[in-house]
Design a protein around this motif. Sequence first.
Motif, mmCIF file in Angstrom:
data_model
loop_
_atom_site.group_PDB
_atom_site.id
_atom_site.type_symbol
_atom_site.label_atom_id
_atom_site.label_comp_id
_atom_site.label_asym_id
_atom_site.label_seq_id
_atom_site.Cartn_x
_atom_site.Cartn_y
_atom_site.Cartn_z
ATOM 1 N N THR A 35 -5.749 11.780 -17.825
ATOM 2 C CA THR A 35 -7.021 11.714 -17.099
ATOM 3 C C THR A 35 -7.026 10.587 -16.074
ATOM 4 O OG1 THR A 35 -7.989 10.382 -18.860
ATOM 5 C CG2 THR A 35 -8.381 12.740 -18.975
ATOM 6 N N ALA A 36 -6.341 9.492 -16.381
ATOM 7 C CA ALA A 36 -6.267 8.388 -15.416
ATOM 8 C C ALA A 36 -5.568 8.854 -14.142
ATOM 9 C CB ALA A 36 -5.541 7.188 -16.012
ATOM 10 N N GLY A 37 -4.502 9.618 -14.288
ATOM 11 C CA GLY A 37 -3.790 10.152 -13.130
ATOM 12 C C GLY A 37 -4.670 11.074 -12.300
ATOM 13 N N GLN A 38 -5.471 11.903 -12.984
ATOM 14 C CA GLN A 38 -6.378 12.795 -12.261
ATOM 15 C C GLN A 38 -7.444 12.003 -11.519
ATOM 16 O OE1 GLN A 38 -6.027 16.111 -11.691
ATOM 17 N NE2 GLN A 38 -7.669 15.670 -10.249
ATOM 18 N N LYS A 39 -7.976 10.953 -12.148
ATOM 19 C CA LYS A 39 -8.985 10.106 -11.491
ATOM 20 C C LYS A 39 -8.375 9.399 -10.268
ATOM 21 C CE LYS A 39 -11.777 9.186 -15.587
ATOM 22 N NZ LYS A 39 -12.200 8.164 -16.561
ATOM 23 N N SER B 96 0.803 -1.229 0.000
ATOM 24 C CA SER B 96 0.000 0.000 0.000
ATOM 25 C C SER B 96 0.835 1.279 0.000
ATOM 26 C CB SER B 96 -0.999 0.007 1.149
ATOM 27 O OG SER B 96 -0.340 0.070 2.379
ATOM 28 N N SER B 97 1.886 1.345 0.800
ATOM 29 C CA SER B 97 2.665 2.589 0.835
ATOM 30 C C SER B 97 3.355 2.845 -0.503
ATOM 31 C CB SER B 97 3.681 2.566 1.973
ATOM 32 O OG SER B 97 4.599 1.521 1.799
ATOM 33 N N GLN B 98 3.883 1.796 -1.125
ATOM 34 C CA GLN B 98 4.503 1.953 -2.442
ATOM 35 C C GLN B 98 3.463 2.306 -3.502
ATOM 36 O OE1 GLN B 98 7.772 2.592 -1.851
ATOM 37 N NE2 GLN B 98 8.034 1.702 -3.862
ATOM 38 N N LEU B 99 2.304 1.640 -3.444
ATOM 39 C CA LEU B 99 1.238 1.933 -4.412
ATOM 40 C C LEU B 99 0.754 3.370 -4.268
ATOM 41 C CD1 LEU B 99 -0.774 -1.404 -4.246
ATOM 42 C CD2 LEU B 99 0.375 -0.495 -6.270
ATOM 43 N N MET B 100 0.685 3.865 -3.047
ATOM 44 C CA MET B 100 0.226 5.245 -2.835
ATOM 45 C C MET B 100 1.239 6.261 -3.347
ATOM 46 S SD MET B 100 -1.887 5.077 0.713
ATOM 47 C CE MET B 100 -2.656 6.675 0.490
ATOM 48 N N LYS B 101 2.481 5.846 -3.515
ATOM 49 C CA LYS B 101 3.496 6.723 -4.115
ATOM 50 C C LYS B 101 3.480 6.616 -5.644
ATOM 51 C CE LYS B 101 6.712 6.234 -0.252
ATOM 52 N NZ LYS B 101 7.943 5.550 0.167
ATOM 53 N N VAL B 102 3.376 5.389 -6.156
ATOM 54 C CA VAL B 102 3.500 5.140 -7.592
ATOM 55 C C VAL B 102 2.238 5.521 -8.368
ATOM 56 C CG1 VAL B 102 3.749 3.298 -9.317
ATOM 57 C CG2 VAL B 102 5.249 3.349 -7.331
ATOM 58 N N LEU B 103 1.083 5.129 -7.880
ATOM 59 C CA LEU B 103 -0.156 5.296 -8.646
ATOM 60 C C LEU B 103 -0.491 6.754 -8.979
ATOM 61 C CD1 LEU B 103 -2.430 2.573 -6.977
ATOM 62 C CD2 LEU B 103 -1.007 2.368 -9.006
ATOM 63 N N VAL C 207 -9.547 9.652 -6.386
ATOM 64 C CA VAL C 207 -9.828 8.492 -5.525
ATOM 65 C C VAL C 207 -9.086 8.639 -4.203
ATOM 66 C CG1 VAL C 207 -9.391 6.011 -5.258
ATOM 67 C CG2 VAL C 207 -10.407 6.874 -7.364
ATOM 68 N N PHE C 208 -7.832 9.050 -4.261
ATOM 69 C CA PHE C 208 -7.060 9.218 -3.034
ATOM 70 C C PHE C 208 -7.566 10.402 -2.203
ATOM 71 C CE2 PHE C 208 -3.414 6.688 -4.967
ATOM 72 C CZ PHE C 208 -3.694 5.587 -4.181
ATOM 73 N N ALA C 209 -8.200 11.379 -2.835
ATOM 74 C CA ALA C 209 -8.805 12.481 -2.080
ATOM 75 C C ALA C 209 -9.934 11.950 -1.198
ATOM 76 C CB ALA C 209 -9.324 13.551 -3.029
ATOM 77 N N ASN C 210 -10.663 10.926 -1.662
ATOM 78 C CA ASN C 210 -11.705 10.299 -0.848
ATOM 79 C C ASN C 210 -11.102 9.621 0.372
ATOM 80 O OD1 ASN C 210 -13.774 11.068 -2.536
ATOM 81 N ND2 ASN C 210 -13.750 9.166 -3.702
#
Length: 188
Positions: A38-42, A25-32, A46-49
């Motif tokens: 537009t995918a990056g903005q989406k 999770s910590s790595q995914l939260m950095k990489v994703l 999602v992380f704003a939620n």
Amino acid sequence: VEAEFARITTVPLRSKFMQQLDYYSSQLMKVLPRKGGTAGQKIRDVFANFDKNDAIETRRACILKALILYLSEDPENLIREYLDVEDKQQMEQTILGVFAVKKEGAEPTDDLDDVGIIIEGVEVLHNLGNIVNAVAILFGLMYSLDLSYPTNLKYTFEVLQKLIMELDGKQLSRKAQVLTNKLFEGNM
């Protein structure tokens, strides 16, 4: 489902799924969120939620949805959210997926009313607690029954199988390999 999965793979389904998702999770939260377009903005949306509710279930669900977006697939193809099951007809048209029912007027921090699995328009399981738990059970069900992964979610299920669950991980698609490389870049 869990007993059959463990019999076939000798791996405990839910505990392994959650443990590995938490591990990455910590790595995914950095990489994703680094993905562009537009995918990056989406993904960032999602992380704003996640920032609104920092419960572990919310964190896992956000990571899972962001992972699906990162792989250029639509989270709606896997996870459908409904209000008070007023959308029975839409649920019956779902080929395969997880449904999450919220009470009308519920806050983002409120628990889901029901979470379950739909296959071929039929509710197969319900009261699974949370979205990630339901996705883990759906994965185990598909793997145990040797069902083909849906084409609109093939990369998601490949990453869940080969990276998260560490099953048959020798051959990866290009998308899965790129993600794996990015995850391990920071660990070297």
